[in-house]
Design a protein around this motif. Structure first.
Motif, short mmCIF file in Angstrom:
data_model
loop_
_atom_site.label_atom_id
_atom_site.label_comp_id
_atom_site.label_asym_id
_atom_site.label_seq_id
_atom_site.Cartn_x
_atom_site.Cartn_y
_atom_site.Cartn_z
N UNK A 53 0.82 -1.22 0.00
CA UNK A 53 0.00 0.00 0.00
C UNK A 53 0.85 1.27 0.00
N UNK A 54 2.02 1.21 0.62
CA UNK A 54 2.88 2.41 0.65
C UNK A 54 3.83 2.46 -0.54
N UNK A 55 3.78 1.42 -1.39
CA UNK A 55 4.57 1.45 -2.62
C UNK A 55 5.89 0.72 -2.58
N UNK A 56 6.06 -0.18 -1.61
CA UNK A 56 7.30 -0.97 -1.52
C UNK A 56 7.08 -2.30 -2.23
N UNK A 57 7.79 -2.53 -3.31
CA UNK A 57 7.64 -3.78 -4.04
C UNK A 57 8.49 -4.89 -3.43
N UNK A 58 9.71 -4.55 -3.03
CA UNK A 58 10.60 -5.52 -2.41
C UNK A 58 11.18 -4.91 -1.14
N UNK A 59 10.83 -5.48 0.00
CA UNK A 59 11.23 -4.92 1.29
C UNK A 59 12.71 -5.17 1.53
N UNK A 60 13.42 -4.09 1.87
CA UNK A 60 14.82 -4.20 2.27
C UNK A 60 14.91 -3.93 3.77
N UNK A 61 15.16 -4.99 4.53
CA UNK A 61 15.20 -4.89 6.00
C UNK A 61 16.34 -5.80 6.48
N UNK A 62 17.19 -5.28 7.30
CA UNK A 62 18.31 -6.04 7.82
C UNK A 62 17.85 -7.38 8.39
N UNK A 63 18.60 -8.44 8.06
CA UNK A 63 18.35 -9.76 8.64
C UNK A 63 19.52 -10.17 9.51
#
Length: 306
Positions: free
Chosen positions: A186-196
């Motif tokens: 909904x906010x426009x993020x196609x591929x989430x980039x989040x530290x793992x």
């Protein structure tokens, strides 16, 4: 809006909305993905509270009970099993027998009342863990020393939100970004980039990357709270219910700072801010590279409330 002041305070991008419409915006540089640092906690808090609404756990669920299945290797998500087998010399952790850990609850983690002796799991410490080849961050955090009983004092620490994030991902058997997939879309993020972490769990406490426009859209979801993507009660608990006072004018809810006038904010290390003023129907999304975050936050608060 004083452009000279914003520039001097290190602001790179800013979007101010009222009733959903952009009423002011400024760019020092082209729109790009910024590390949101601790603004990420706002997403993790909402995910954890959404799990409460869905009956996955409740706020008084005991952390010790949640970790037993993980430490005994009986409830590990598939994505983590593969990484653990490849990267961890010691995938299983010892079960700490600390009285404080047995008292620690989901509420304590989300309200920053863990009882830990010191703040942990910020970027410098994470780099030290990597250099020492300490790959089991969960085990490391479960053995952190306590200075006080959980639920009795405020201490801002990434360790609390990292633990909450890992425990939720285990309970749901999926990463946070998957649970919040509809929100990110909904906010426009196609591929989430989040530290793992080395075990494949999304870190939860920081290092989520968003554009300022995407951050602004997240603010609008929170402000509207129309129940279409998230339950109204999850957002209300995080942004309206004060859990612990942290100054004369500010309290901490779950993932947000809450002010006396009802304005609330999610704050990042170098001047990443999302402020929401429900009374004026305003949201303010800001990305900065600031070394003067206190005067910047004061200026932004005045901008959204006056």
């Amino acid at each position: 809006m004083d452009i000279k002041t914003l520039s001097a305070l290190g602001v790179r991008n800013l979007i101010l909305r009222e009733n959903g419409e952009i009423i002011d915006a400024w760019q020092q540089e082209a729109e790009r993905y910024f590390n949101q640092y601790s603004v990420a906690k706002s997403f993790t808090a909402i995910a954890c509270l959404q799990a409460v609404e869905n009956g996955v756990w409740d706020l008084q669920t005991n952390v010790y009970d949640l970790v037993k299945d993980i430490l005994l290797q009986t409830k590990i998500p598939e994505f983590s099993k593969r990484l653990q087998a490849a990267a961890l010399e010691k995938p299983q952790a010892d079960i700490p027998e600390s009285l404080a850990l047995r008292q620690l609850t989901v509420h304590d983690l989300l309200s920053m009342q863990s009882g830990f002796a010191e703040a942990h799991m910020f970027s410098e410490e994470r780099e030290q863990l990597r250099q020492k080849k300490c790959f089991n961050w969960l085990d490391y955090c479960l053995h952190l020393p306590f200075a006080q009983s959980p639920g009795t004092a405020f201490l801002y620490t990434n360790a609390a939100y990292y633990l909450a994030a890992v425990l939720l991902q285990v309970q749901l058997q999926q990463r946070l970004s998957r649970q919040l997939q509809a929100v990110f879309q909904a906010v426009g993020v196609e591929k989430v980039k989040w530290l793992q972490d080395p075990s494949g769990y999304e870190f939860g406490a920081s290092d989520l990357f968003l554009t300022t426009a995407q951050l602004s859209s997240w603010g609008e979801i929170l402000r509207k709270n129309d129940g279409s993507l998230l339950t109204r009660n999850a957002i209300k608990r995080a942004t309206c219910e004060k859990q612990v006072d942290i100054s004369a004018t500010t309290a901490y809810g779950y993932g947000f700072r809450i002010y006396a006038d009802g304005t609330y904010s999610a704050d990042g290390k170098h001047g990443q801010y999302l402020l929401v003023n429900p009374k004026k129907a305003r949201t303010l999304a800001v990305n900065s590279e600031s070394t003067a975050t206190r005067p910047l936050k004061k200026y932004l608060y005045e901008l959204i409330t006056t």
